[in-house]
Enzyme design. Structure first.
Site, PDB file in Angstrom:
ATOM      1  N   ASP A 134       0.811  -1.215   0.000  1.00 58.20           N
ATOM      2  CA  ASP A 134       0.000   0.000   0.000  1.00 58.20           C
ATOM      3  C   ASP A 134       0.847   1.269   0.000  1.00 58.20           C
ATOM      4  OD1 ASP A 134       0.942  -0.523   2.558  1.00 58.20           O
ATOM      5  OD2 ASP A 134      -1.020  -1.015   3.370  1.00 58.20           O
ATOM      6  N   ASN A 173      -7.799  -3.048  14.013  1.00 63.91           N
ATOM      7  CA  ASN A 173      -9.163  -3.361  13.578  1.00 63.91           C
ATOM      8  C   ASN A 173      -9.192  -4.571  12.639  1.00 63.91           C
ATOM      9  OD1 ASN A 173      -8.034  -2.363  11.270  1.00 63.91           O
ATOM     10  ND2 ASN A 173      -9.409  -0.602  11.049  1.00 63.91           N
ATOM     11  N   HIS A 228      -7.297  -4.922   9.894  1.00 64.07           N
ATOM     12  CA  HIS A 228      -6.969  -4.675   8.481  1.00 64.07           C
ATOM     13  C   HIS A 228      -5.658  -5.358   8.106  1.00 64.07           C
ATOM     14  CE1 HIS A 228      -4.746  -0.598   9.387  1.00 64.07           C
ATOM     15  NE2 HIS A 228      -3.860  -1.566   9.296  1.00 64.07           N
TER      16      HIS A 228
HETATM   17  C1  F6R Z   1       1.471  -1.457   6.085  1.00 64.05           C
HETATM   18  C2  F6R Z   1       0.215  -2.191   6.193  1.00 64.05           C
HETATM   19  C3  F6R Z   1      -0.586  -2.201   7.445  1.00 64.05           C
HETATM   20  C4  F6R Z   1       0.247  -2.444   8.702  1.00 64.05           C
HETATM   21  C5  F6R Z   1      -0.623  -2.426   9.951  1.00 64.05           C
HETATM   22  C6  F6R Z   1       0.186  -2.614  11.217  1.00 64.05           C
HETATM   23  O1  F6R Z   1       2.027  -1.614   4.803  1.00 64.05           O
HETATM   24  O2  F6R Z   1      -0.170  -2.767   5.235  1.00 64.05           O
HETATM   25  O3  F6R Z   1      -1.578  -3.193   7.350  1.00 64.05           O
HETATM   26  O4  F6R Z   1       0.891  -3.687   8.587  1.00 64.05           O
HETATM   27  O5  F6R Z   1      -1.306  -1.196  10.018  1.00 64.05           O
HETATM   28  O6  F6R Z   1       1.038  -1.532  11.370  1.00 64.05           O
HETATM   29  P1  F6R Z   1       2.176  -1.535  12.497  1.00 64.05           P
HETATM   30  O7  F6R Z   1       3.138  -2.592  12.137  1.00 64.05           O
HETATM   31  O8  F6R Z   1       2.779  -0.160  12.426  1.00 64.05           O
HETATM   32  O9  F6R Z   1       1.457  -1.802  13.788  1.00 64.05           O
END
Ligand code: F6R
Length: 234
Positions: A67, A136, A138
């Site tokens: 992303d 959440n 994602h």
């Molecule tokens: C980033 C991504 C997100 C993160 C997620 C966790 O490329 O795709 O899904 O992996 O938001 O973020 P952190 O590791 O910062 O807790």
């Protein structure tokens, strides 16, 4: 689904980095799907160290990132292209021309998204997809909703994601939109590796043991034949 419970972040990173290294050694031309955020930093540090020591060769690897924030220049301090360059690509012997991140500045974002899916298809799909997970549920920026989104798409980030990531934008200006790979490319990866620190224990429990539902996007991983989850207890 394979689950590894490591005692801490360091061990989680080592376990996950070892899985990625094995993939690259077994298939030097691997297509790696990569993630940003705080979770994979330890992994990227280890991979860069092994590359520097001459133990791991990225010269034939291709990468596709999950992303990018919509509206950020690739050189912006908080863009995911910049994150990847700073934390991994500039530290390993990868051919930068074979590292792909969605273009957050694309005016025609629908075309950019369709092209990104076309690129992944043309590459023959993803061999190993690395994922973090949001509070959440994602994965990538596939936010909770009423249905799973198959294609790469532009998404309005949820309040939960805005709250979690605004720490990276202390002066404000966090984009409200992002471009994200959809569930088809993620689920189409031949192997999936998800890492989750101790702070994600609750959502991991829901994603792994709860119902498969777009309200918890990561729950769809229950239907993938080759998922490894590495968690850290602290
Ligand atoms: C980033 C991504 C997100 C993160 C997620 C966790 O490329 O795709 O899904 O992996 O938001 O973020 P952190 O590791 O910062 O807790």
């Amino acid at each position: 689904m394979k689950l590894f419970f490591e005692t801490d972040y360091e061990k989680m990173s080592r376990r996950a980095a070892g899985i990625i290294a094995a993939q690259v050694i077994n298939r030097p031309k691997s297509v790696l799907g990569l993630a940003t955020g705080s979770s994979p930093l330890g992994i990227y540090k280890l991979l860069a160290g092994w590359n520097r020591a001459g133990e791991l060769d990225f010269s034939k690897v291709t990468t596709v990132n999950l992303d990018e924030y919509y509206g950020l220049e690739p050189t912006h301090e908080q863009s995911y292209r910049r994150f990847m360059n700073d934390n991994l690509f500039n530290k390993i012997n990868i051919d930068k021309a074979r590292t792909f991140v969605p273009d957050g500045m694309a005016k025609d974002f629908e075309k950019e998204c369709a092209d990104y899916d076309g690129l992944i298809e043309a590459l023959g799909g993803i061999d190993l997809q690395l994922l973090g997970i949001g509070y959440n549920g994602h994965i990538g920026f596939n936010e909770p909703g009423d249905s799973f989104e198959a294609a790469t798409h532009r998404v309005k980030l949820t309040e939960s994601t805005m709250a979690a990531n605004s720490r990276f934008f202390p002066d404000g200006g966090m984009p409200e939109y992002a471009l994200t790979m959809g569930m088809r490319a993620i689920m189409g990866a031949r192997k999936i590796l998800l890492i989750a620190g101790a702070e994600k224990a609750e959502i991991i429990e829901r994603a792994v043991k709860g119902p498969v539902t777009p309200a918890v996007p990561a729950s769809l991983l229950q239907l993938h034949p080759d998922v490894t989850i590495v968690t850290a207890a602290k």
